[in-house]
Motif scaffolding. Sequence first.
Motif, PDB file in Angstrom:
ATOM      1  N   ILE A  50       5.746  -4.444   1.583  1.00 11.87           N
ATOM      2  CA  ILE A  50       5.465  -5.215   0.373  1.00 11.87           C
ATOM      3  C   ILE A  50       5.093  -6.646   0.759  1.00 11.87           C
ATOM      4  O   ILE A  50       5.920  -7.398   1.273  1.00 11.87           O
ATOM      5  N   HIS A  51       3.832  -6.978   0.526  1.00 12.55           N
ATOM      6  CA  HIS A  51       3.325  -8.320   0.787  1.00 12.55           C
ATOM      7  C   HIS A  51       3.100  -9.014  -0.550  1.00 12.55           C
ATOM      8  O   HIS A  51       2.578  -8.421  -1.485  1.00 12.55           O
ATOM      9  N   VAL A  52       3.509 -10.280  -0.608  1.00 11.36           N
ATOM     10  CA  VAL A  52       3.482 -11.052  -1.846  1.00 11.36           C
ATOM     11  C   VAL A  52       2.549 -12.244  -1.697  1.00 11.36           C
ATOM     12  O   VAL A  52       2.587 -12.934  -0.671  1.00 11.36           O
ATOM     13  N   ARG A 105       0.775  -8.436  -3.570  1.00 12.68           N
ATOM     14  CA  ARG A 105      -0.570  -8.329  -3.009  1.00 12.68           C
ATOM     15  C   ARG A 105      -0.854  -6.898  -2.586  1.00 12.68           C
ATOM     16  O   ARG A 105      -1.894  -6.336  -2.894  1.00 12.68           O
ATOM     17  N   VAL A 106       0.103  -6.303  -1.867  1.00 11.55           N
ATOM     18  CA  VAL A 106      -0.052  -4.923  -1.400  1.00 11.55           C
ATOM     19  C   VAL A 106       1.329  -4.324  -1.188  1.00 11.55           C
ATOM     20  O   VAL A 106       2.280  -5.019  -0.831  1.00 11.55           O
ATOM     21  N   ALA A 107       1.438  -3.042  -1.456  1.00  8.79           N
ATOM     22  CA  ALA A 107       2.678  -2.291  -1.235  1.00  8.79           C
ATOM     23  C   ALA A 107       2.296  -0.828  -1.088  1.00  8.79           C
ATOM     24  O   ALA A 107       1.396  -0.347  -1.781  1.00  8.79           O
ATOM     25  N   THR A 108       2.990  -0.126  -0.214  1.00  4.28           N
ATOM     26  CA  THR A 108       2.605   1.234   0.131  1.00  4.28           C
ATOM     27  C   THR A 108       3.740   2.221  -0.118  1.00  4.28           C
ATOM     28  O   THR A 108       4.880   1.995   0.318  1.00  4.28           O
ATOM     29  N   CYS A 109       3.428   3.319  -0.804  1.00  2.00           N
ATOM     30  CA  CYS A 109       4.398   4.391  -0.985  1.00  2.00           C
ATOM     31  C   CYS A 109       4.627   5.065   0.362  1.00  2.00           C
ATOM     32  O   CYS A 109       3.669   5.316   1.108  1.00  2.00           O
TER      33      CYS A 109
END
Length: 116
Positions: A50-52, A105-109
């Motif tokens: 999880i990037h913020v 910004r981005v987050a991955t399951c």
Amino acid sequence: MDEGCAGAEDIAIYQGHASSLPGGVPAYKVDVINQCMGDLDGGDCAIAGIHVRCGWFSSVSLVDPRKFRRLGHDDCLLNDGRALLGGETISFEYANSFPYELSVRVATCVDPTTTP
């Protein structure tokens, strides 16, 4: 709460005032919540990396870098990149003369059984 993992769309960031520092510097409490609720244990809703968006984030008081740290301009990493399970919250406080606008910004399951 959604069924099944949607990545960044499942991550909510709430920010509010906390007790100011002794010198009068304002402080802010941040709660980051994985709102995905797929199965009973939240396992199929694990979200990692999880990037913020965080501008030039800095804090007068120390923020545990395992919870939240700036990697570069407008790129902060949450939870050391590790997964947040469905329904899980990670919280931290920071102090600065103004609040930062924070957004995912981005987050991955991910599959929680294969992540550290």
